[in-house]
Design an enzyme around this catalytic site. Structure first.
Site, PDB file in Angstrom:
ATOM      1  CE  LYS A 148      11.532  -9.332  56.919  1.00  0.00           C
ATOM      2  NZ  LYS A 148      11.466  -9.525  55.469  1.00  0.00           N
TER       3      LYS A 148
ATOM      4  CD  GLU B 199      -2.447 -14.864  60.526  1.00  0.00           C
ATOM      5  OE1 GLU B 199      -2.464 -16.110  60.603  1.00  0.00           O
ATOM      6  OE2 GLU B 199      -2.416 -14.247  59.463  1.00  0.00           O
TER       7      GLU B 199
ATOM      8  CB  CYS C 151      -2.476 -18.346  57.326  1.00  0.00           C
ATOM      9  SG  CYS C 151      -3.346 -16.783  57.347  1.00  0.00           S
TER      10      CYS C 151
ATOM     11  CD  GLU D 174       0.522 -22.720  56.443  1.00  0.00           C
ATOM     12  OE1 GLU D 174       1.598 -22.366  56.956  1.00  0.00           O
ATOM     13  OE2 GLU D 174      -0.518 -22.042  56.514  1.00  0.00           O
TER      14      GLU D 174
HETATM   15  P1  NDP Z   1       8.722 -17.369  56.970  1.00  0.00           P
HETATM   16  O1  NDP Z   1       7.937 -17.569  58.188  1.00  0.00           O
HETATM   17  O2  NDP Z   1      10.170 -17.750  57.005  1.00  0.00           O
HETATM   18  O3  NDP Z   1       8.657 -15.837  56.512  1.00  0.00           O
HETATM   19  C1  NDP Z   1       7.608 -14.958  56.821  1.00  0.00           C
HETATM   20  C2  NDP Z   1       8.186 -13.584  57.058  1.00  0.00           C
HETATM   21  O4  NDP Z   1       9.073 -13.613  58.171  1.00  0.00           O
HETATM   22  C3  NDP Z   1       9.037 -13.060  55.891  1.00  0.00           C
HETATM   23  O5  NDP Z   1       8.868 -11.670  55.751  1.00  0.00           O
HETATM   24  C4  NDP Z   1      10.435 -13.395  56.345  1.00  0.00           C
HETATM   25  O6  NDP Z   1      11.415 -12.637  55.697  1.00  0.00           O
HETATM   26  C5  NDP Z   1      10.364 -13.132  57.829  1.00  0.00           C
HETATM   27  N1  NDP Z   1      11.382 -13.818  58.620  1.00  0.00           N
HETATM   28  C6  NDP Z   1      12.142 -14.880  58.268  1.00  0.00           C
HETATM   29  N2  NDP Z   1      12.994 -15.215  59.266  1.00  0.00           N
HETATM   30  C7  NDP Z   1      12.778 -14.335  60.270  1.00  0.00           C
HETATM   31  C8  NDP Z   1      13.335 -14.161  61.581  1.00  0.00           C
HETATM   32  N3  NDP Z   1      14.298 -14.944  62.058  1.00  0.00           N
HETATM   33  N4  NDP Z   1      12.848 -13.175  62.346  1.00  0.00           N
HETATM   34  C9  NDP Z   1      11.858 -12.379  61.908  1.00  0.00           C
HETATM   35  N5  NDP Z   1      11.310 -12.482  60.670  1.00  0.00           N
HETATM   36  C10 NDP Z   1      11.753 -13.451  59.861  1.00  0.00           C
HETATM   37  O7  NDP Z   1       7.992 -18.096  55.784  1.00  0.00           O
HETATM   38  P2  NDP Z   1       8.502 -18.373  54.298  1.00  0.00           P
HETATM   39  O8  NDP Z   1       8.337 -17.138  53.531  1.00  0.00           O
HETATM   40  O9  NDP Z   1       9.850 -19.027  54.252  1.00  0.00           O
HETATM   41  O10 NDP Z   1       7.406 -19.460  53.869  1.00  0.00           O
HETATM   42  C11 NDP Z   1       7.466 -20.782  54.429  1.00  0.00           C
HETATM   43  C12 NDP Z   1       6.120 -21.254  54.856  1.00  0.00           C
HETATM   44  O11 NDP Z   1       5.628 -20.408  55.878  1.00  0.00           O
HETATM   45  C13 NDP Z   1       5.039 -21.220  53.800  1.00  0.00           C
HETATM   46  O12 NDP Z   1       5.093 -22.318  52.970  1.00  0.00           O
HETATM   47  C14 NDP Z   1       3.816 -21.187  54.645  1.00  0.00           C
HETATM   48  O13 NDP Z   1       3.528 -22.488  55.066  1.00  0.00           O
HETATM   49  C15 NDP Z   1       4.223 -20.346  55.850  1.00  0.00           C
HETATM   50  N6  NDP Z   1       3.781 -18.931  55.726  1.00  0.00           N
HETATM   51  C16 NDP Z   1       2.624 -18.580  56.352  1.00  0.00           C
HETATM   52  C17 NDP Z   1       2.137 -17.300  56.188  1.00  0.00           C
HETATM   53  C18 NDP Z   1       0.847 -16.891  56.834  1.00  0.00           C
HETATM   54  O14 NDP Z   1       0.108 -16.111  56.247  1.00  0.00           O
HETATM   55  N7  NDP Z   1       0.570 -17.347  58.045  1.00  0.00           N
HETATM   56  C19 NDP Z   1       2.826 -16.305  55.367  1.00  0.00           C
HETATM   57  C20 NDP Z   1       4.067 -16.761  54.803  1.00  0.00           C
HETATM   58  C21 NDP Z   1       4.504 -18.041  54.987  1.00  0.00           C
HETATM   59  P3  NDP Z   1      12.175 -13.283  54.427  1.00  0.00           P
HETATM   60  O15 NDP Z   1      11.151 -13.296  53.350  1.00  0.00           O
HETATM   61  O16 NDP Z   1      13.282 -12.376  54.186  1.00  0.00           O
HETATM   62  O17 NDP Z   1      12.637 -14.651  54.840  1.00  0.00           O
END
Ligand code: NDP
Length: 492
Positions: free
Chosen positions: A177, A252, A286, A386
């Site tokens: 995804k 991660e 991250c 974060e």
């Molecule tokens: P999320 O953790 O919600 O999203 C990351 C990914 O997970 C997206 O592809 C999202 O899809 C998907 N996702 C969301 N809900 C579920 C679920 N229940 N089961 C499985 N997958 C799911 O992060 P956000 O995008 O809302 O960002 C919020 C914060 O998260 C950021 O400000 C940052 O702090 C952190 N983050 C950290 C990352 C890293 O590299 N470690 C990357 C991204 C975010 P969808 O986009 O459709 O919600």
């Protein structure tokens, strides 16, 4: 890149197809908030199809000679290099990465990752184990089956390769995804994979909502493992969902990287490295060095130079080669980052630079100025949570013990860095930091051969290197009685 060549459908069983529901979602250019493409939005029925296709493809793919799997990945790396400019443009358009970074970092790192694991495919092997006389014992490294991979929006192209390359080299099939906010470069990779000769069904891509499609992948009984990159809160939900069929999980998650500058550091390098640590990719990383931990003796001198550097960073259209910092990836995220500036002030923090969305031409986009905030305590929320934007929290310390207390004073444990001329101190700190990665007199280096991942609330499992191959295989122990005489255990 002409709009017609932008792939915007799901990729299932070797074909680009519409979502079963016919639904689409606009992928938005964060520079000006205009739509780029209407991307098919997967639902559960599409995930079911993708999982079925991947399970059908698995027997042949997993039994293919490892060198042949590797050759396909090597070919893919070549195709990515041949397509480099189009991929870089697509990544910058969809995510806001400055084009100079997409060209110099995202695309070459993506090709390098596929090439590394292409070479690894036939070099990752089991062992023979010296057991008791008369027996031969050896291990097989076997692929897990169909793996689900959930990729976020901050480095969509690079993370697609980090997740896919080891999984494929080890013989797994994939249901990925990509983030529905930034799916375009991943879908282009799917197209290049076909050209590289990847059999149908081995890789499937289903951009969709995390709460529906991500959750369903984590629950799905036809998926053996889920690898997730994203927030710690969502990581917890993934673990809960995965319990349905006890799938293997790799996480991660977030970080709040301490970047410690000691009084004996070479300041020009530390200033530049610290700016890179937080402002590269608008801080949406991250491993960002989002806590700048300064020895009080050099704090003022350091900050003078650091603030001047931050204020000179050139914000602008990501497609302009002169641009050094682009917009954040979405308007929602920009607002989330700006809310932390208000929070910093409420908690008695001092905004030393930035803290606003720029005006003028950039007001239409998702921009935030490079922001430097001095916090009162490392326990303040802006020093604990974060922010994931161009927002660095400054803290000061008196001695090594206090530096370590601050550095280890969060629940996270991902990237960390330190700047010092003292060799003993450097290695002592590296030993004591609660982190998956430590950079000494540098920050945020990555390489396909070097393990990447965290401890504590930053997750578990490792991407890259041999460790990634271990994550995507299980080990089978095979016992062979060569010439052992085994007396009967039970007497009749
Ligand atoms: P999320 O953790 O919600 O999203 C990351 C990914 O997970 C997206 O592809 C999202 O899809 C998907 N996702 C969301 N809900 C579920 C679920 N229940 N089961 C499985 N997958 C799911 O992060 P956000 O995008 O809302 O960002 C919020 C914060 O998260 C950021 O400000 C940052 O702090 C952190 N983050 C950290 C990352 C890293 O590299 N470690 C990357 C991204 C975010 P969808 O986009 O459709 O919600």
């Amino acid at each position: 890149m002409p709009a017609a060549s932008i792939r915007h459908q799901l990729f299932i069983d070797g074909r680009f197809v519409d979502a079963e529901s016919g639904e689409t979602l606009a992928s938005i250019n964060p520079h000006d908030n205009t739509p780029i493409a209407a991307v098919a939005l997967a639902g559960k029925a599409d995930v079911d199809k993708a999982v079925a296709a991947a399970n059908r493809a698995f027997p042949a793919w997993s039994r293919m000679a490892a060198a042949d799997r590797g050759r396909i990945l090597l070919r893919l790396a070549d195709l990515i290099e041949a397509d480099a400019e189009a991929l870089a443009q697509l990544e910058s358009l969809d995510t806001g990465h400055p084009i100079r970074d997409s060209r110099a970092l995202d695309v070459p790192r993506t090709a390098a990752c596929f090439r590394y694991f292409g070479g690894m495919a036939d070099k990752f092997q089991g062992e023979t184990i010296p057991v008791e006389a008369g027996f031969l014992n050896y291990t097989l490294r076997e692929p897990l089956g169909v793996v689900g991979q959930i990729v976020p929006w901050n480095f969509p192209l690079m993370f697609t390769s980090w997740k896919m390359a080891p999984a494929l080299a080890a013989g797994n099939c994939i249901v990925m995804k990509p983030s529905e906010i930034t799916p375009l470069s991943s879908l282009r990779i799917a197209e290049l994979m076909q050209e590289a000769g990847l059999p149908d069904g081995v890789v499937n891509m289903v951009p969709g909502l995390g709460s529906e499609v991500g959750q369903y992948i984590a629950e799905h009984p036809g998926i053996a493992k889920v690898a997730f990159t994203g927030s710690t809160a969502t990581g917890r939900r993934v673990v809960q969902a995965s319990a349905a069929n006890l799938k293997k999980v790799q996480l991660e998650l977030g970080g709040k990287g301490p970047n410690i500058v000691f009084e004996d550091a070479f300041l020009p390098a530390a200033v530049n490295g610290s700016a890179w640590a937080i402002f590269h990719n608008q801080g949406q990383a991250c491993i960002a060095g989002s806590r700048l931990v300064l020895h009080e003796k050099i704090a003022d001198a350091f900050l003078d130079k650091f603030i001047a550097l931050a204020q000179s960073i050139r914000l602008g259209n990501p497609l302009d080669p002169e641009t050094e910092m682009g917009p954040l990836t979405s308007a929602l995220h920009r607002d989330r980052v700006l809310a932390y500036v208000d929070l910093a002030r409420e908690q008695g923090g001092e905004v030393l630079a930035g803290g606003r969305a720029p005006g003028g031409e950039l007001a239409r986009g998702c921009y935030v100025e490079p922001t430097i905030v001095r916090a009162r305590s490392y326990r303040d929320r802006v020093a604990q949570e974060e922010v994931f934007g161009p927002f660095v929290t400054v803290l000061t310390f008196k001695d090594d013990a206090e530096a370590m207390e601050i550095a280890n004073g969060t629940d996270y444990g991902l990237g960390s860095g330190l700047w010092t001329g003292n060799l003993q101190r450097a290695h002592r700190m590296a030993r004591d930091l609660h982190a998956g990665m430590v950079w000494i007199n540098s920050y945020k280096r990555v390489n396909p051969g070097s393990p990447f991942g965290g401890v504590g609330q930053s997750g578990y499992g490792r991407e890259m290197g041999f460790d990634a191959m271990r994550e995507y295989t299980h080990v089978k122990s095979v016992w062979v009685n060569v010439d052992a005489q085994i007396p009967p255990h039970f007497k009749r």
